[in-house]
Design a protein around this motif. Structure first.
Motif, PDB file in Angstrom:
ATOM      1  N   SER A   1       5.696 -10.614  -6.799  1.00 13.66           N
ATOM      2  CA  SER A   1       5.400 -10.273  -8.195  1.00 13.66           C
ATOM      3  C   SER A   1       5.226  -8.775  -8.396  1.00 13.66           C
ATOM      4  O   SER A   1       5.225  -8.303  -9.536  1.00 13.66           O
ATOM      5  CB  SER A   1       4.139 -11.009  -8.662  1.00 13.66           C
ATOM      6  N   ALA A   2       5.090  -8.015  -7.299  1.00 13.41           N
ATOM      7  CA  ALA A   2       4.926  -6.561  -7.402  1.00 13.41           C
ATOM      8  C   ALA A   2       6.247  -5.814  -7.318  1.00 13.41           C
ATOM      9  O   ALA A   2       6.288  -4.611  -7.589  1.00 13.41           O
ATOM     10  CB  ALA A   2       3.989  -6.064  -6.291  1.00 13.41           C
ATOM     11  N   TRP A   3       7.313  -6.489  -6.974  1.00 17.35           N
ATOM     12  CA  TRP A   3       8.571  -5.788  -6.719  1.00 17.35           C
ATOM     13  C   TRP A   3       9.109  -5.065  -7.954  1.00 17.35           C
ATOM     14  O   TRP A   3       9.763  -4.034  -7.829  1.00 17.35           O
ATOM     15  CB  TRP A   3       9.625  -6.769  -6.192  1.00 17.35           C
TER      16      TRP A   3
ATOM     17  N   GLN B   1       0.826  -1.209   0.000  1.00 19.04           N
ATOM     18  CA  GLN B   1       0.000   0.000   0.000  1.00 19.04           C
ATOM     19  C   GLN B   1       0.860   1.259   0.000  1.00 19.04           C
ATOM     20  O   GLN B   1       0.478   2.269  -0.589  1.00 19.04           O
ATOM     21  CB  GLN B   1      -0.946  -0.037   1.198  1.00 19.04           C
ATOM     22  N   TYR B   2       2.021   1.194   0.651  1.00 16.72           N
ATOM     23  CA  TYR B   2       2.938   2.337   0.625  1.00 16.72           C
ATOM     24  C   TYR B   2       3.336   2.661  -0.813  1.00 16.72           C
ATOM     25  O   TYR B   2       3.284   3.817  -1.250  1.00 16.72           O
ATOM     26  CB  TYR B   2       4.172   2.025   1.474  1.00 16.72           C
ATOM     27  N   TYR B   3       3.747   1.625  -1.555  1.00 14.38           N
ATOM     28  CA  TYR B   3       4.146   1.861  -2.938  1.00 14.38           C
ATOM     29  C   TYR B   3       2.943   2.041  -3.845  1.00 14.38           C
ATOM     30  O   TYR B   3       3.040   2.693  -4.887  1.00 14.38           O
ATOM     31  CB  TYR B   3       5.037   0.717  -3.430  1.00 14.38           C
TER      32      TYR B   3
ATOM     33  N   GLY C   1      -0.967   0.561 -10.720  1.00 15.58           N
ATOM     34  CA  GLY C   1      -1.022  -0.831 -11.130  1.00 15.58           C
ATOM     35  C   GLY C   1      -0.895  -1.853 -10.016  1.00 15.58           C
ATOM     36  O   GLY C   1      -0.691  -3.037 -10.302  1.00 15.58           O
ATOM     37  N   LEU C   2      -1.027  -1.429  -8.757  1.00 11.06           N
ATOM     38  CA  LEU C   2      -0.893  -2.372  -7.656  1.00 11.06           C
ATOM     39  C   LEU C   2      -2.217  -2.736  -6.999  1.00 11.06           C
ATOM     40  O   LEU C   2      -2.251  -3.617  -6.141  1.00 11.06           O
ATOM     41  CB  LEU C   2       0.058  -1.815  -6.591  1.00 11.06           C
TER      42      LEU C   2
END
Length: 348
Positions: free
Chosen positions: A184-186, A139-141, A147-148
């Protein structure tokens, strides 16, 4: 403070303190078991006296020679010694006799392990806190990158579904599923990670996996050192099956701290340019840190352990190292007093 020894040499007792004799080797050389022993007389290049009274634990990352006189001295000072292999994996710990074991607490640890409901209460608390902290990172990013949302909702769904788990193994299955979504979000915020990034353990196949493995080992040993200073018996765990060759309770207790202390530190090191591809080397089919790279990340890790954060329950700030010990005390109060067990959670 921790003492990190990355050069080959000899650690010895000198009077009532420590002395490290550094051996000269080629740059980035790691002395392995199958190599010819070093001729100490020809190899000594420096001697460093070390103040034993301010050392909390010793970390050995190269060939360091010890003797029983030194180990007895470390036991007297209650200083654990953690050993790491060529790949940066923790391989063992010399642990002085614990002075604080409580029979009543050990009995409660065993009873909680044997009671399915009590064990699952502890396991759920650990898993929920880890997934909460992973969501906090996402949530921070997510507030800074597009797209998250889909991934965030997927992890939320897994976190809710984990409540239905009836065994530790089922909880670990949900945790693994959430982890795959999380990793997978990194690539969204970390340029060193490709979109198809997957977590690979032994051997790590790229710099990011190498750092995750190395920091996870450091986090585990930091927790082992903190467990030693409490009355908990480290061989009785709840999510991970008790193991004869590892302090398995530490494997449980570090889970919520991985997103906080490992992942966020990796993001900072790469985003600030503190570490780059030149700090790693390919060896066989794996990737590991160079000697210079290892020194950089150890410095960053030690600085993080000493960094303080606000802790509302105590109405003061505490260090990351103290956060680990406070979670140990939470488990003690849960076992002995029946208080709610809620491992540390990052504020959204």
């Amino acid at each position: 403070m921790n003492l990190y020894l990355t050069k080959p040499g000899r650690l010895k007792r000198k009077d009532n303190t420590l002395q490290f004799i550094i051996f000269e080797t080629a740059e980035n050389q790691f002395v392995t078991d199958d190599e010819t022993p070093i001729d100490e007389d020809a190899a000594t290049v420096a001697k460093r006296n070390l103040p034993v009274e301010v050392i909390d634990a010793v970390y050995l990352f190269n060939e360091v020679r010890l003797n029983t006189k030194l180990l007895n001295f470390m036991a007297q000072k209650r200083i654990p010694v953690h050993l790491f292999n060529y790949w940066g994996h923790h391989t063992g710990t010399f642990m002085p006799h614990a002075a604080q074991y409580s029979g009543d607490l050990v009995v409660e640890q065993v009873l909680a392990f044997k009671d399915t409901d009590r064990r699952m209460t502890i396991c759920r608390a650990i898993t929920e806190s880890k997934l909460h902290n992973q969501l906090s990172v996402l949530q921070y990013y997510g507030r800074r990158k597009k797209g998250l949302n889909q991934l965030i909702n997927a992890v939320k769904g897994i976190k809710a579904a984990a409540l239905s788990a009836e065994t530790p193994e089922q909880l670990m299955g949900f945790e693994g599923l959430a982890g795959r979504k999380y990793y997978s979000a990194w690539h969204v915020w970390l340029s060193q990670v490709r979109e198809d990034f997957t977590r690979q353990y032994r051997p790590p196949n790229n710099p990011v996996n190498a750092l995750i493995s190395f920091f996870n080992s450091l986090l585990y040993t930091a927790c082992v050192s903190e467990l030693y200073r409490t009355a908990l018996y480290p061989g009785i765990s709840y999510i991970h099956a008790p193991q004869s060759r590892r302090f398995s309770l530490a494997l449980d207790l570090v889970e919520p701290f991985k997103p906080l202390m490992v992942d966020r530190l990796i993001f900072r090191l790469f985003s600030r340019g503190d570490i780059s591809g030149k700090d790693f080397q390919v060896h066989g089919n794996g990737t590991l840190l160079t000697d210079a790279g290892r020194q950089k990340v150890l410095k960053a890790w030690d600085e993080q352990l000493r960094t303080t954060v606000s802790y509302p329950a105590l109405k003061r700030s505490v260090s990351y190292r103290q956060l680990l010990r406070l979670d140990c005390y939470k488990l003690i109060k849960h076992l002995l007093e029946g208080r709610e067990y809620k491992p540390y959670r990052i504020s959204y």
